[in-house]
Design a protein around this motif. Structure first.
Motif, PDB file in Angstrom:
ATOM      1  N   GLU A   1       0.825  -1.205   0.000  1.00 51.95           N
ATOM      2  CA  GLU A   1       0.000   0.000   0.000  1.00 51.95           C
ATOM      3  C   GLU A   1       0.862   1.259   0.000  1.00 51.95           C
ATOM      4  N   GLN A   2       0.422   2.247  -0.773  1.00 48.56           N
ATOM      5  CA  GLN A   2       1.120   3.529  -0.843  1.00 48.56           C
ATOM      6  C   GLN A   2       0.103   4.659  -0.709  1.00 48.56           C
ATOM      7  N   THR A   3       0.553   5.791  -0.214  1.00 53.28           N
ATOM      8  CA  THR A   3      -0.304   6.966  -0.090  1.00 53.28           C
ATOM      9  C   THR A   3       0.074   7.988  -1.150  1.00 53.28           C
ATOM     10  N   LEU A   4      -0.923   8.472  -1.901  1.00 55.70           N
ATOM     11  CA  LEU A   4      -0.644   9.491  -2.900  1.00 55.70           C
ATOM     12  C   LEU A   4      -0.193  10.776  -2.205  1.00 55.70           C
ATOM     13  N   LYS A   5       0.772  11.450  -2.813  1.00 54.70           N
ATOM     14  CA  LYS A   5       1.283  12.685  -2.222  1.00 54.70           C
ATOM     15  C   LYS A   5       0.339  13.852  -2.456  1.00 54.70           C
ATOM     16  N   THR A   6      -0.435  13.787  -3.515  1.00 50.37           N
ATOM     17  CA  THR A   6      -1.369  14.870  -3.837  1.00 50.37           C
ATOM     18  C   THR A   6      -2.799  14.354  -3.766  1.00 50.37           C
ATOM     19  N   THR A   7      -3.728  15.270  -3.551  1.00 50.09           N
ATOM     20  CA  THR A   7      -5.134  14.885  -3.583  1.00 50.09           C
ATOM     21  C   THR A   7      -5.599  14.764  -5.035  1.00 50.09           C
ATOM     22  N   ILE A   8      -6.681  14.048  -5.228  1.00 52.41           N
ATOM     23  CA  ILE A   8      -7.297  13.943  -6.545  1.00 52.41           C
ATOM     24  C   ILE A   8      -8.504  14.881  -6.590  1.00 52.41           C
ATOM     25  N   SER A   9      -8.556  15.695  -7.614  1.00 51.42           N
ATOM     26  CA  SER A   9      -9.704  16.586  -7.805  1.00 51.42           C
ATOM     27  C   SER A   9     -10.825  15.755  -8.421  1.00 51.42           C
ATOM     28  N   THR A  10     -11.585  15.102  -7.576  1.00 43.64           N
ATOM     29  CA  THR A  10     -12.557  14.117  -8.054  1.00 43.64           C
ATOM     30  C   THR A  10     -13.590  14.718  -9.017  1.00 43.64           C
ATOM     31  N   LEU A  11     -14.042  15.917  -8.756  1.00 47.94           N
ATOM     32  CA  LEU A  11     -15.023  16.531  -9.649  1.00 47.94           C
ATOM     33  C   LEU A  11     -14.422  16.780 -11.025  1.00 47.94           C
ATOM     34  N   GLY A  12     -13.118  17.016 -11.062  1.00 53.28           N
ATOM     35  CA  GLY A  12     -12.441  17.248 -12.327  1.00 53.28           C
ATOM     36  C   GLY A  12     -12.344  15.999 -13.189  1.00 53.28           C
ATOM     37  N   LEU A  13     -12.666  14.836 -12.642  1.00 55.26           N
ATOM     38  CA  LEU A  13     -12.651  13.593 -13.415  1.00 55.26           C
ATOM     39  C   LEU A  13     -13.950  13.367 -14.176  1.00 55.26           C
ATOM     40  N   ILE A  14     -14.990  14.105 -13.831  1.00 55.52           N
ATOM     41  CA  ILE A  14     -16.298  13.921 -14.454  1.00 55.52           C
ATOM     42  C   ILE A  14     -16.384  14.755 -15.730  1.00 55.52           C
ATOM     43  N   PRO A  15     -16.712  14.130 -16.870  1.00 56.80           N
ATOM     44  CA  PRO A  15     -16.795  14.879 -18.133  1.00 56.80           C
ATOM     45  C   PRO A  15     -17.793  16.034 -18.043  1.00 56.80           C
ATOM     46  N   THR A  16     -17.481  17.120 -18.725  1.00 61.13           N
ATOM     47  CA  THR A  16     -18.392  18.263 -18.730  1.00 61.13           C
ATOM     48  C   THR A  16     -19.623  17.998 -19.590  1.00 61.13           C
ATOM     49  N   ASN A  17     -19.487  17.099 -20.561  1.00 59.73           N
ATOM     50  CA  ASN A  17     -20.643  16.680 -21.355  1.00 59.73           C
ATOM     51  C   ASN A  17     -21.427  15.647 -20.547  1.00 59.73           C
ATOM     52  N   ASP A  18     -22.697  15.955 -20.279  1.00 61.71           N
ATOM     53  CA  ASP A  18     -23.475  15.125 -19.369  1.00 61.71           C
ATOM     54  C   ASP A  18     -24.015  13.833 -19.973  1.00 61.71           C
ATOM     55  N   LYS A  19     -23.846  13.606 -21.261  1.00 59.00           N
ATOM     56  CA  LYS A  19     -24.447  12.427 -21.896  1.00 59.00           C
ATOM     57  C   LYS A  19     -23.831  11.158 -21.324  1.00 59.00           C
ATOM     58  N   HIS A  20     -24.714  10.261 -20.891  1.00 57.80           N
ATOM     59  CA  HIS A  20     -24.233   9.016 -20.328  1.00 57.80           C
ATOM     60  C   HIS A  20     -25.272   7.917 -20.516  1.00 57.80           C
ATOM     61  N   PHE A  21     -24.885   6.709 -20.165  1.00 59.98           N
ATOM     62  CA  PHE A  21     -25.733   5.535 -20.304  1.00 59.98           C
ATOM     63  C   PHE A  21     -25.756   4.801 -18.966  1.00 59.98           C
ATOM     64  N   THR A  22     -26.846   4.123 -18.696  1.00 67.07           N
ATOM     65  CA  THR A  22     -26.958   3.422 -17.424  1.00 67.07           C
ATOM     66  C   THR A  22     -27.584   2.048 -17.632  1.00 67.07           C
ATOM     67  N   TYR A  23     -27.097   1.075 -16.876  1.00 64.60           N
ATOM     68  CA  TYR A  23     -27.607  -0.288 -16.986  1.00 64.60           C
ATOM     69  C   TYR A  23     -27.278  -1.054 -15.713  1.00 64.60           C
ATOM     70  N   GLN A  24     -27.910  -2.221 -15.554  1.00 67.84           N
ATOM     71  CA  GLN A  24     -27.645  -3.093 -14.417  1.00 67.84           C
ATOM     72  C   GLN A  24     -26.581  -4.119 -14.783  1.00 67.84           C
ATOM     73  N   GLY A  25     -25.533  -4.195 -13.973  1.00 66.28           N
ATOM     74  CA  GLY A  25     -24.438  -5.093 -14.284  1.00 66.28           C
ATOM     75  C   GLY A  25     -23.791  -5.695 -13.055  1.00 66.28           C
ATOM     76  N   SER A  26     -22.472  -5.832 -13.129  1.00 63.55           N
ATOM     77  CA  SER A  26     -21.715  -6.516 -12.076  1.00 63.55           C
ATOM     78  C   SER A  26     -20.378  -5.825 -11.870  1.00 63.55           C
ATOM     79  N   LEU A  27     -19.649  -6.280 -10.871  1.00 61.68           N
ATOM     80  CA  LEU A  27     -18.239  -5.935 -10.776  1.00 61.68           C
ATOM     81  C   LEU A  27     -17.525  -6.595 -11.952  1.00 61.68           C
ATOM     82  N   THR A  28     -16.367  -6.105 -12.319  1.00 60.30           N
ATOM     83  CA  THR A  28     -15.676  -6.650 -13.496  1.00 60.30           C
ATOM     84  C   THR A  28     -14.455  -7.487 -13.138  1.00 60.30           C
TER      85      THR A  28
END
Length: 282
Positions: free
Chosen positions: A206-233
């Motif tokens: 296990e390692q600790t990241l030195k910087t934080t992740i800007s989690t909101l910055g990972l979400i695309p600005t284009n809101d188009k998305h798809f949703t379905y019922q599935g599983s872990l991969t």
């Protein structure tokens, strides 16, 4: 920071999470019944001693996951497995629309790599709330980010360079995973030092990241998305997971993608039959 996105609500029947690839298939109790990982002497592509009892190739590869142990049987018998191919011409717009509200904060993570499986676990911070989303009036807390290179989901047969899977759980152990596809392009600053930490990671340490992740910055600005019922991969590929897959990818630089591939190359499960499932779009 708060970001509200109009999204399709499809949260019925969401399963219990115990982390990507470590979730128990028994959802009747909150007790951790995670199968113990079996150590083998087989070498990983990086000449490291293999930690997991499954892999992405050979006799312990995806086509044989369901035969490794009874706990993994749903990998071959399940009818709602992930990932899937999304054909945008066959998706259905859902008349029941709900708001997904992002209440994300810059978040610290600890990272552990087990063979070709990576998991970055969100860490609580003093005086700062956890990163959460609200779906259908229920809060889900961001627990982990899992990374696959190349991407596991495909949209209109397009294969992306990587995929970030943001795993969220509710207090009653329901699971929502937000999938963000990644293509080569501009450097991704929101991800912090995650890619370099992956490149320098030691198996099962296990390692600790030195910087934080800007989690909101990972979400695309284009809101188009798809949703379905599935599983872990990853095994045990437990079903009952609601997926939201964004259509527009974010970017990472060639260097960042190469850092991921140095330890995670080809850690993608092949797409699974859709069977009778319907994929909805917003």
């Amino acid at each position: 920071m708060k970001k509200t996105i109009i999204a399709t609500a499809l949260v019925l029947g969401i399963g219990t999470l115990a982390g990507c690839g470590t979730q128990s298939s028994d959802n009747t109790t909150k007790k951790d019944t995670t199968p113990k990982q079996e150590t083998t002497a087989k070498a990983t592509p990086n000449n490291e001693k293999q930690v997991l009892d499954w892999s992405y190739s050979g006799k312990t590869g995806p086509s044989n996951w369901g035969d490794i142990k009874p706990a993994y049987a749903i990998s071959k018998t399940g009818k709602a497995q992930s990932p899937v191919k999304i054909d945008t011409t066959k998706t259905k717009k859902d008349a029941k629309i709900t708001n997904i509200t992002y209440k994300y904060q810059p978040t610290s993570f600890k990272l552990i790599r087990k063979d070709q499986m990576i998991q970055a676990t969100a860490q609580p911070a003093k005086g700062r709330p956890d990163s959460t989303i609200n779906v259908g009036g229920k809060d889900y807390t961001l627990k982990t980010i899992n990374i696959h290179t190349p991407a596991e989901h495909q949209i209109d047969n397009k294969k992306m360079d990587a995929e970030l899977q943001l795993v969220h759980t509710s207090k009653d152990n329901k699971t929502v995973i937000i999938s963000v596809l990644v293509k080569s392009g501009a450097e991704n600053k929101a991800i912090g030092d995650l890619t370099s930490v992956v490149a320098n990671s030691t198996n099962n340490k296990e390692q600790t990241l030195k910087t934080t992740i800007s989690t909101l910055g990972l979400i695309p600005t284009n809101d188009k998305h798809f949703t379905y019922q599935g599983s872990l991969t990853t095994p045990a590929t437990t079903e009952g997971v609601t997926w939201f897959v964004y259509e527009t990818p974010i970017t990472m630089s060639t260097k960042q993608l190469d850092q991921l591939k140095s330890k995670l190359a080809d850690n993608n499960r092949p797409t699974q039959p859709l069977n009778e499932r319907v994929i909805y779009s917003n």
